[in-house]
Design a protein around this motif. Structure first.
Motif, short mmCIF file in Angstrom:
data_model
loop_
_atom_site.label_atom_id
_atom_site.label_comp_id
_atom_site.label_asym_id
_atom_site.label_seq_id
_atom_site.Cartn_x
_atom_site.Cartn_y
_atom_site.Cartn_z
N ARG A 173 -30.07 -1.12 -16.07
CA ARG A 173 -28.80 -1.08 -16.06
C ARG A 173 -28.13 0.93 -16.49
NH1 ARG A 173 -28.48 -3.94 -22.73
NH2 ARG A 173 -26.73 -2.35 -22.34
N HIS A 174 -29.79 1.14 -17.09
CA HIS A 174 -29.12 2.87 -17.42
C HIS A 174 -28.55 3.64 -15.26
CE1 HIS A 174 -30.61 6.99 -17.38
NE2 HIS A 174 -29.80 6.95 -18.57
N ALA A 175 -29.77 2.99 -14.65
CA ALA A 175 -28.91 3.22 -13.44
C ALA A 175 -27.80 3.22 -12.90
CB ALA A 175 -30.46 3.18 -12.65
N HIS A 176 -28.28 1.78 -13.09
CA HIS A 176 -26.74 1.14 -12.84
C HIS A 176 -25.25 1.85 -13.55
CE1 HIS A 176 -23.31 -1.45 -11.66
NE2 HIS A 176 -23.18 -1.43 -12.84
N GLU A 177 -25.56 2.04 -14.69
CA GLU A 177 -24.06 3.29 -16.29
C GLU A 177 -24.06 4.54 -14.43
OE1 GLU A 177 -20.98 3.17 -18.82
OE2 GLU A 177 -22.37 1.06 -17.64
N VAL A 178 -25.63 4.65 -14.95
CA VAL A 178 -25.57 5.92 -14.31
C VAL A 178 -24.29 6.25 -12.41
CG1 VAL A 178 -26.85 7.96 -13.53
CG2 VAL A 178 -27.20 7.36 -15.28
N SER A 179 -25.03 5.66 -12.13
CA SER A 179 -24.04 5.90 -10.38
C SER A 179 -22.84 4.76 -10.82
CB SER A 179 -24.94 4.68 -9.62
OG SER A 179 -26.11 4.56 -9.42
N ARG A 180 -22.13 4.03 -12.04
CA ARG A 180 -21.04 3.88 -11.98
C ARG A 180 -20.17 4.94 -12.53
NH1 ARG A 180 -17.19 3.01 -15.95
NH2 ARG A 180 -19.31 3.20 -17.81
N ARG A 181 -20.32 6.21 -13.27
CA ARG A 181 -20.24 7.80 -14.24
C ARG A 181 -20.11 8.27 -13.07
NH1 ARG A 181 -20.46 7.53 -19.52
NH2 ARG A 181 -20.05 6.00 -20.52
N VAL A 182 -21.23 8.46 -12.07
CA VAL A 182 -21.20 9.24 -10.53
C VAL A 182 -19.96 9.14 -10.00
CG1 VAL A 182 -22.44 10.00 -8.75
CG2 VAL A 182 -23.86 9.77 -11.10
N ALA A 183 -19.68 7.42 -9.54
CA ALA A 183 -18.69 7.34 -8.30
C ALA A 183 -17.59 7.68 -9.63
CB ALA A 183 -18.88 5.71 -7.76
N GLU A 192 -42.41 -4.63 -21.36
CA GLU A 192 -42.40 -3.89 -19.98
C GLU A 192 -40.77 -4.09 -18.94
OE1 GLU A 192 -45.39 -5.07 -18.13
OE2 GLU A 192 -47.13 -3.18 -18.85
N ALA A 193 -40.49 -6.22 -19.50
CA ALA A 193 -39.27 -6.45 -19.20
C ALA A 193 -38.50 -5.50 -19.80
CB ALA A 193 -39.24 -8.13 -19.33
N SER A 194 -38.37 -5.94 -20.95
CA SER A 194 -37.45 -4.98 -22.23
C SER A 194 -36.78 -3.83 -21.26
CB SER A 194 -37.50 -5.03 -23.03
OG SER A 194 -37.39 -6.43 -23.95
N LEU A 195 -37.87 -2.86 -20.62
CA LEU A 195 -37.69 -1.59 -20.47
C LEU A 195 -37.11 -1.79 -19.09
CD1 LEU A 195 -40.74 -0.18 -21.58
CD2 LEU A 195 -38.67 0.19 -22.91
N ALA A 196 -37.40 -2.52 -18.32
CA ALA A 196 -37.13 -2.36 -16.99
C ALA A 196 -35.84 -3.11 -16.99
CB ALA A 196 -38.37 -3.30 -16.02
N ALA A 197 -34.92 -3.81 -17.82
CA ALA A 197 -34.15 -4.15 -17.57
C ALA A 197 -33.10 -3.16 -18.14
CB ALA A 197 -33.76 -4.95 -18.27
N LEU A 198 -33.30 -2.43 -19.47
CA LEU A 198 -33.07 -1.14 -20.19
C LEU A 198 -32.85 -0.29 -18.97
CD1 LEU A 198 -33.60 -0.73 -23.06
CD2 LEU A 198 -31.95 -1.28 -22.69
N SER A 199 -34.15 0.00 -18.29
CA SER A 199 -33.55 1.34 -16.90
C SER A 199 -33.18 1.01 -15.26
CB SER A 199 -35.11 1.15 -16.34
OG SER A 199 -34.97 2.33 -15.46
#
Length: 201
Positions: free
Chosen positions: A46-56, A37-44
């Motif tokens: 990172r994924h949200a951060h990457e998506v936000s960065r790409r959108v920006a 669960e901790a690994s999935l939360a960290a991946l989620s």
């Protein structure tokens, strides 16, 4: 009786060992679940951060492309105004020259002329420098709103020069801002024509 006691002791030890094994198994499974669960939360995250960065990044690229398109549009409109001004000047010059010839004041007199100033020439540089200096005295919160000199034409108007000739010792530099039609009217007939048309200088 002795055999039965031994068998019960063995059974009790087996049951305790089994429960201990199950407890350990459950604890390990819970630890693995929490780690997953901790690994999935960290991946989620990172994924949200990457998506936000790409959108920006895409939004920034979109704003830059829009700014370039707006600049191209303004440049096209400016060149259209230049073409209209020169066309109006040529038309007005032809009519004024015909009137000039009819009045018998010289059949081939060169009343009007225009030439495009070189971007690296002193005249173009002088106008650009004065435009920057004039804008430096005003407050600008957006540097993108500053005017840039793209093209400059040098226009000769003999009638307009003749109007200023008597005042040459007291002449000052004038800056004119008007429509292409009014600019051509000023070059041909002088500033009184623009004042009569309600234009501003």
């Amino acid at each position: 009786s002795v055999c039965l006691s031994v068998d019960l002791s063995f059974f009790r030890s087996f049951v305790l060992s089994f429960f201990l094994f199950v407890k350990i198994k459950v604890r390990v499974r819970n630890e693995n679940t929490r780690a997953l669960e901790a690994s999935l939360a960290a991946l989620s995250k990172r994924h949200a951060h990457e998506v936000s960065r790409r959108v920006a990044e895409e939004e920034a690229l979109g704003r830059e492309e829009l700014r370039l398109l707006e600049a191209l549009e303004r440049r096209c409109l400016g060149e259209l105004d230049q073409a209209k001004c020169l066309a109006s000047l040529h038309q007005a010059a032809a009519a004024a020259k015909a009137s000039h010839n009819t009045a018998g004041r010289g059949g081939n007199a060169q009343l009007y002329g225009s030439s495009l100033l070189s971007e690296h020439g002193p005249a173009h540089q002088m106008v650009a420098r004065q435009l920057r200096t004039a804008q430096a005295h005003a407050r600008h919160t957006d540097s993108g709103g500053l005017l840039q000199l793209l093209k400059a034409y040098q226009v000769l108007s003999s009638p307009l020069a003749e109007q200023f000739a008597p005042h040459a010792p007291r002449a000052a530099r004038l800056y004119w801002c008007g429509s292409p039609e009014n600019t051509a009217r000023v070059l041909v007939h002088g500033f009184s024509a623009a004042a009569g048309a309600g234009a501003g200088a």
